[in-house]
Motif scaffolding. Structure first.
Motif, PDB file in Angstrom:
ATOM      1  N   ARG A 153       0.558  -0.747  -0.600  1.00 45.85           N
ATOM      2  CA  ARG A 153       0.316  -0.145  -0.260  1.00 45.85           C
ATOM      3  C   ARG A 153       0.773   1.181  -0.085  1.00 45.85           C
ATOM      4  NH1 ARG A 153      -5.051  -1.839   0.875  1.00 45.85           N
ATOM      5  NH2 ARG A 153      -6.224   0.027   1.137  1.00 45.85           N
ATOM      6  N   ALA A 154       0.249   2.603  -1.614  1.00 41.70           N
ATOM      7  CA  ALA A 154       1.057   3.783  -0.879  1.00 41.70           C
ATOM      8  C   ALA A 154       0.462   4.273  -0.200  1.00 41.70           C
ATOM      9  CB  ALA A 154       1.047   3.590  -2.190  1.00 41.70           C
ATOM     10  N   SER A 155       0.464   6.197   0.848  1.00 41.42           N
ATOM     11  CA  SER A 155      -0.042   6.370   1.124  1.00 41.42           C
ATOM     12  C   SER A 155      -0.957   7.456  -0.025  1.00 41.42           C
ATOM     13  CB  SER A 155       0.491   7.572   2.436  1.00 41.42           C
ATOM     14  OG  SER A 155      -0.450   8.558   2.809  1.00 41.42           O
ATOM     15  N   CYS A 156      -1.612   8.506  -0.152  1.00 38.07           N
ATOM     16  CA  CYS A 156      -1.733   9.290  -0.724  1.00 38.07           C
ATOM     17  C   CYS A 156      -1.849  10.431   0.162  1.00 38.07           C
ATOM     18  CB  CYS A 156      -2.496   8.811  -1.480  1.00 38.07           C
ATOM     19  SG  CYS A 156      -3.236   6.770  -2.453  1.00 38.07           S
ATOM     20  N   THR A 157      -1.899  10.404   1.040  1.00 34.27           N
ATOM     21  CA  THR A 157      -2.737  11.909   1.739  1.00 34.27           C
ATOM     22  C   THR A 157      -1.652  13.338   1.149  1.00 34.27           C
ATOM     23  OG1 THR A 157      -1.270  11.574   3.665  1.00 34.27           O
ATOM     24  CG2 THR A 157      -3.482  10.270   3.506  1.00 34.27           C
ATOM     25  N   ALA A 158      -0.603  13.138   0.679  1.00 35.05           N
ATOM     26  CA  ALA A 158      -0.102  14.505   0.688  1.00 35.05           C
ATOM     27  C   ALA A 158      -0.053  14.419  -1.308  1.00 35.05           C
ATOM     28  CB  ALA A 158       1.446  13.743   0.821  1.00 35.05           C
ATOM     29  N   ASP A 159      -0.579  13.625  -1.591  1.00 31.19           N
ATOM     30  CA  ASP A 159      -1.666  13.757  -3.318  1.00 31.19           C
ATOM     31  C   ASP A 159      -2.128  14.548  -3.782  1.00 31.19           C
ATOM     32  OD1 ASP A 159      -0.989  14.312  -5.624  1.00 31.19           O
ATOM     33  OD2 ASP A 159      -0.874  11.600  -5.945  1.00 31.19           O
ATOM     34  N   ARG A 160      -2.034  15.701  -3.292  1.00 34.48           N
ATOM     35  CA  ARG A 160      -3.807  16.524  -3.888  1.00 34.48           C
ATOM     36  C   ARG A 160      -4.432  15.804  -5.096  1.00 34.48           C
ATOM     37  NH1 ARG A 160      -2.477  22.854  -3.448  1.00 34.48           N
ATOM     38  NH2 ARG A 160      -1.370  22.409  -0.690  1.00 34.48           N
ATOM     39  N   THR A 161      -4.160  15.689  -5.935  1.00 36.67           N
ATOM     40  CA  THR A 161      -4.852  14.654  -7.701  1.00 36.67           C
ATOM     41  C   THR A 161      -4.746  13.503  -7.364  1.00 36.67           C
ATOM     42  OG1 THR A 161      -2.076  13.347  -8.510  1.00 36.67           O
ATOM     43  CG2 THR A 161      -2.105  15.544  -8.755  1.00 36.67           C
ATOM     44  N   ALA A 162      -4.440  12.532  -5.974  1.00 40.14           N
ATOM     45  CA  ALA A 162      -5.310  11.536  -5.978  1.00 40.14           C
ATOM     46  C   ALA A 162      -6.985  11.267  -5.352  1.00 40.14           C
ATOM     47  CB  ALA A 162      -4.165  10.496  -4.895  1.00 40.14           C
ATOM     48  N   MET A 163      -7.450  11.119  -6.283  1.00 42.92           N
ATOM     49  CA  MET A 163      -8.964  11.183  -6.271  1.00 42.92           C
ATOM     50  C   MET A 163      -9.557  10.397  -6.649  1.00 42.92           C
ATOM     51  SD  MET A 163      -9.778  14.084  -4.782  1.00 42.92           S
ATOM     52  CE  MET A 163      -8.906  15.464  -4.463  1.00 42.92           C
ATOM     53  N   LEU A 164     -11.270   9.710  -6.399  1.00 44.65           N
ATOM     54  CA  LEU A 164     -11.937   8.952  -6.537  1.00 44.65           C
ATOM     55  C   LEU A 164     -13.538   9.949  -7.032  1.00 44.65           C
ATOM     56  CD1 LEU A 164     -12.988   5.534  -4.890  1.00 44.65           C
ATOM     57  CD2 LEU A 164     -11.367   6.071  -7.211  1.00 44.65           C
ATOM     58  N   TYR A 165     -14.136   9.802  -8.231  1.00 45.42           N
ATOM     59  CA  TYR A 165     -15.503  10.222  -8.136  1.00 45.42           C
ATOM     60  C   TYR A 165     -16.135   9.896  -8.779  1.00 45.42           C
ATOM     61  CZ  TYR A 165     -12.340  13.994  -9.310  1.00 45.42           C
ATOM     62  OH  TYR A 165     -11.372  15.096  -8.773  1.00 45.42           O
ATOM     63  N   TRP A 166     -17.431   9.883  -8.280  1.00 48.27           N
ATOM     64  CA  TRP A 166     -18.452   8.712  -8.291  1.00 48.27           C
ATOM     65  C   TRP A 166     -20.464   9.942  -8.918  1.00 48.27           C
ATOM     66  CZ3 TRP A 166     -22.777   8.109  -4.008  1.00 48.27           C
ATOM     67  CH2 TRP A 166     -23.624   6.521  -5.383  1.00 48.27           C
ATOM     68  N   THR A 167     -20.379   9.877  -9.673  1.00 49.11           N
ATOM     69  CA  THR A 167     -21.656  10.311 -10.138  1.00 49.11           C
ATOM     70  C   THR A 167     -23.006   8.762 -10.008  1.00 49.11           C
ATOM     71  OG1 THR A 167     -19.809  11.089 -12.014  1.00 49.11           O
ATOM     72  CG2 THR A 167     -22.439  11.411 -12.157  1.00 49.11           C
ATOM     73  N   GLU A 168     -23.388  10.267  -9.603  1.00 54.41           N
ATOM     74  CA  GLU A 168     -24.873   9.664  -9.479  1.00 54.41           C
ATOM     75  C   GLU A 168     -26.027   9.224 -10.525  1.00 54.41           C
ATOM     76  OE1 GLU A 168     -26.873   9.742  -4.985  1.00 54.41           O
ATOM     77  OE2 GLU A 168     -26.004  11.581  -5.177  1.00 54.41           O
ATOM     78  N   SER A 169     -26.915   8.999  -9.974  1.00 49.47           N
ATOM     79  CA  SER A 169     -28.297   8.658 -11.238  1.00 49.47           C
ATOM     80  C   SER A 169     -28.728  10.787 -11.690  1.00 49.47           C
ATOM     81  CB  SER A 169     -28.894   7.790 -11.568  1.00 49.47           C
ATOM     82  OG  SER A 169     -29.907   8.169 -10.370  1.00 49.47           O
TER      83      SER A 169
END
Length: 333
Positions: A153-169
């Protein structure tokens, strides 16, 4: 809970495994390093030997495979490794040697007083890189490099680009900050807009994973949701097999992040300033110790007409030290 788990400390290699460091790796080792990472080993590269002790002291009980073909002569590498025994943070480092320039019988004299639990691997006409890779995996398995963990595993807390996007219906898009990532799962911070809208075992379709400049589309299942004092964290697993492009992209991101964190961990520490050539001379490692069949190439015999055996103190010893470095090879030790 087993007795092992009860007695194990947080740093017990039996549980967390061991970090694997390739010190001064040659270009031909790069495919093998990538393959080891793909198999779940936590592998790093150390380019400069002067950083090695700082890094290894911060990661005790690691495995370190040293390529001895450049930066220093084999005698100096032998002196370098010999200092591990006097350092409590390094004494349990498992050391292995790799070379594609020297035969095994050339290498042995310089490490004959050192326990090389990682062995000596030589890439030559009789041994392919595939053979080297298989031997490396066997050695890593023998010493429990993976421990009980399944993924790195790698921590992503310092990387502002690391994201998930979810679009609802209803076309409402939710942005989730990535906290850490492995090849199988992610941890994210849920925004307030998702409160009450997701729950464990729920599947989220067409999630967009953003890592730097790369984007991937996938489905995830929510494994768990944890309410912390200041935020809500969700653990999500990737559904189904990932595309080769996504799998490779995640792996490269993880190890690039870990490598950066590794180098950041030694910021402010003084580089190794030891003169290993002098130390090698003091240890008599440059003499070509052992039987004549074990003497390293380049160890000079006594000069014609001279009564001074090669390798003794004085000018003869200095000549022997110089002979250890292959022609054209920088010797910075």
């Amino acid at each position: 809970m087993s007795d092992i788990q009860n007695k194990a400390s947080p740093a017990d290699p039996a549980i967390i495994g061991r970090k694997v460091f390739f010190l001064n790796p040659s270009y031909s080792m790069n495919p093998g390093i990538a393959a080891l990472r793909g198999q779940g080993y936590e592998v790093y590269a150390i380019d400069n030997y002067r950083d090695a002790k700082n890094i290894l002291s911060r990661n005790p009980e690691s495995i370190c495979i040293i390529t001895i073909d450049s930066q220093m002569a084999p005698a100096c590498w032998g002196a370098f490794v010999s200092t591990f025994r006097a350092n409590k943070m390094l004494e349990n480092t498992i050391v292995g040697i790799f070379s594609e320039r020297y035969r095994k019988d050339m290498i042995l004299p310089f490490f004959d007083q050192i326990e090389l639990k990682g062995g000596i691997m030589v890439y030559d006409d009789d041994t392919s890189m595939e053979d080297i890779f298989r031997a490396t995996v066997q050695m890593l398995e023998k010493h429990g490099a993976k421990g009980r963990r399944q993924y790195v595993r790698a921590s992503c807390t310092a990387d502002r680009t690391a994201m998930l996007y979810w679009t609802e219906s209803n076309e409402c898009m939710h942005q989730m900050k990535l906290l850490d990532i492995s090849a199988a799962a992610v941890a994210v911070r849920l925004p307030a807009t998702m409160a009450g809208k997701v729950q464990p075992r729920q599947v989220l379709h067409m999630i967009t994973l953003v890592l730097g400049l790369r984007q991937y589309t996938t489905d995830v299942s929510i494994l768990a949701i944890k309410q912390l004092p200041t935020s809500t964290v969700a653990i999500m697993t990737f559904n189904g097999p990932q595309s080769p492009k996504m799998a490779k992209g995640i792996q490269e991101y993880i190890f690039s992040s870990l490598q950066k964190q590794l180098l950041a961990s030694i910021n402010g520490m003084h580089p190794d300033q030891e003169d290993y050539r002098v130390m090698a001379e003091q240890h008599k490692l440059v003499k070509g110790i052992g039987n004549s069949s074990e003497k390293a190439a380049g160890a000079e015999a006594a000069a014609p007409g001279s009564d001074t055996p090669a390798g003794e103190t004085g000018d003869a010893e200095q000549q022997s030290a110089e002979a250890e470095a292959p022609a054209g090879l920088p010797d910075n030790g």
